[in-house]
Scaffold this motif. Structure first.
Motif, mmCIF file in Angstrom:
data_model
loop_
_atom_site.group_PDB
_atom_site.id
_atom_site.type_symbol
_atom_site.label_atom_id
_atom_site.label_comp_id
_atom_site.label_asym_id
_atom_site.label_seq_id
_atom_site.Cartn_x
_atom_site.Cartn_y
_atom_site.Cartn_z
ATOM 1 N N GLN A 113 0.923 -1.256 -0.093
ATOM 2 C CA GLN A 113 0.062 0.084 -0.098
ATOM 3 C C GLN A 113 0.944 1.291 0.091
ATOM 4 O O GLN A 113 0.683 2.170 -0.972
ATOM 5 C CB GLN A 113 -1.011 0.068 1.185
ATOM 6 N N LYS A 114 1.973 1.204 0.998
ATOM 7 C CA LYS A 114 2.887 2.384 0.670
ATOM 8 C C LYS A 114 3.548 2.653 -0.524
ATOM 9 O O LYS A 114 3.671 3.633 -0.857
ATOM 10 C CB LYS A 114 3.930 2.219 1.973
ATOM 11 N N ILE A 115 4.001 1.514 -1.121
ATOM 12 C CA ILE A 115 4.896 1.806 -2.395
ATOM 13 C C ILE A 115 3.752 2.344 -3.384
ATOM 14 O O ILE A 115 4.075 3.245 -4.221
ATOM 15 C CB ILE A 115 5.005 0.329 -2.868
ATOM 16 N N LEU A 116 2.352 1.781 -3.635
ATOM 17 C CA LEU A 116 1.454 2.424 -4.294
ATOM 18 C C LEU A 116 1.186 3.468 -4.165
ATOM 19 O O LEU A 116 0.967 4.624 -4.978
ATOM 20 C CB LEU A 116 0.136 1.463 -4.580
ATOM 21 N N ALA A 117 0.850 4.026 -2.962
ATOM 22 C CA ALA A 117 0.771 5.385 -2.439
ATOM 23 C C ALA A 117 1.701 6.379 -2.944
ATOM 24 O O ALA A 117 1.524 7.396 -3.483
ATOM 25 C CB ALA A 117 0.309 5.490 -1.182
ATOM 26 N N GLU A 118 2.765 6.223 -2.781
ATOM 27 C CA GLU A 118 4.175 6.916 -3.077
ATOM 28 C C GLU A 118 4.199 7.025 -4.608
ATOM 29 O O GLU A 118 4.169 8.139 -5.092
ATOM 30 C CB GLU A 118 5.536 6.236 -2.809
ATOM 31 N N LYS A 119 3.937 5.818 -5.295
ATOM 32 C CA LYS A 119 3.995 6.141 -6.733
ATOM 33 C C LYS A 119 2.739 6.790 -7.425
ATOM 34 O O LYS A 119 2.829 7.423 -8.314
ATOM 35 C CB LYS A 119 4.157 4.677 -7.445
ATOM 36 N N ILE A 120 1.502 6.598 -7.209
ATOM 37 C CA ILE A 120 0.336 6.936 -7.642
ATOM 38 C C ILE A 120 -0.074 8.397 -7.013
ATOM 39 O O ILE A 120 -0.374 9.355 -7.717
ATOM 40 C CB ILE A 120 -0.816 5.866 -7.427
ATOM 41 N N LEU A 121 0.044 8.858 -5.802
ATOM 42 C CA LEU A 121 -0.431 9.922 -5.336
ATOM 43 C C LEU A 121 0.646 11.187 -5.533
ATOM 44 O O LEU A 121 0.040 12.383 -5.544
ATOM 45 C CB LEU A 121 -0.555 9.857 -3.612
ATOM 46 N N LYS A 122 1.776 10.865 -5.907
ATOM 47 C CA LYS A 122 2.689 12.107 -6.340
ATOM 48 C C LYS A 122 2.766 12.200 -7.725
ATOM 49 O O LYS A 122 3.914 13.068 -8.289
ATOM 50 C CB LYS A 122 4.169 11.426 -5.866
ATOM 51 N N LYS A 123 1.835 11.901 -8.611
ATOM 52 C CA LYS A 123 1.531 12.024 -9.843
ATOM 53 C C LYS A 123 1.669 13.445 -10.365
ATOM 54 O O LYS A 123 0.910 14.214 -9.367
ATOM 55 C CB LYS A 123 0.799 11.178 -10.601
#
Length: 255
Positions: free
Chosen positions: A245-255
């Protein structure tokens, strides 16, 4: 049919059909009808590709396959999939995935996997991938997976980092700095393998289900723009759902 500055990089013939990867597009020549006089010429710019997969031939299958998902509104609507059979033993699917990664990921996010004019043999053999996945004791340590997938076979790009990797049964799910890699072993022998790439820049939402009290496994679902969503079981014994969840949040929310 090609433009003056366009060149064919990889080309394969299966039956009456031809699949060509140029430096600008995927070009498919589809011969139809009994006489073969009706021919469809399909062009798919790499900018329309949202996900792709290559699949090796199994023990009883005569063909390997390449699958491409994308925003093909001019065909059959969004999320349409193109599937093309390739002759068993005649196409290096690892080379095909490497070139597709170069065109759909490399030019935007990092160094290309294959230099211009590289041959299929330079990308590595799928037999090495089968051998690696056949080891039930394969480590899910990210550094070990990265080392393996950059050497034999060479799946990842040179500047691509593995952040987390999970093995669930015979399958493998890898989260890198650029994409999600799904390796799906199929059939009784497990020799038929689908290897799918989903660039993270086309992932727009995600959800998780934690494991239940009985037999259920934790699950991850990722919603992809213009392609089939990613659904992946995670091993109850070794997976940390919250780290994914942390990995995806870092990748997707920082677009």
């Amino acid at each position: 049919m090609l433009q003056d500055d366009e060149r064919a990089v990889l080309a394969y013939k299966a039956g009456r059909d031809t699949l060509v990867f140029t430096n600008k597009r995927i070009f498919i020549i589809d011969v139809q009808g009994m006489s073969g006089k009706r021919i469809a010429y399909k062009s798919v710019p790499y900018s329309s590709v949202r996900s792709f997969a290559v699949e090796s031939a199994g023990s009883w299958d005569t063909d390997s396959e390449v699958k491409i998902w994308g925003k093909f509104y001019w065909m059959d609507g969004p999320g349409n999939k193109i599937k093309q059979d390739l002759r068993k033993g005649k196409a290096d699917i690892i080379a095909i995935q490497a070139y597709l990664a170069e065109q759909t990921i490399g030019s935007q996010d990092g160094k290309a996997a294959l230099p211009a004019g590289a041959t299929a043999a330079e990308a590595g053999k799928v037999s090495n991938l089968l051998s690696f996945l056949g080891d039930n004791a394969v480590s899910t340590n990210p550094s070990e997976i990265e080392k393996q997938f950059k050497t034999s076979p060479r799946i990842l790009q040179s500047d691509e980092k593995v952040e987390q990797a999970y093995k669930c049964g015979r399958d493998l799910c890898v989260f890198t700095s650029k994409r999600i890699v799904l390796v799906d072993r199929q059939g009784m022998s497990g020799k038929r393998i689908e290897y799918r790439t989903v660039p993270l820049r086309y992932c727009h939402a995600f959800k998780f289900n934690t494991a239940g009290s009985l037999m259920s496994e934790p699950k991850c679902k990722i919603y992809v723009s213009g392609a089939a969503d990613v659904q992946q079981d995670l091993s109850k014994s070794s997976s940390d759902v919250w780290s994914v969840q942390k990995i995806l949040a870092e990748k997707i929310l920082k677009k």
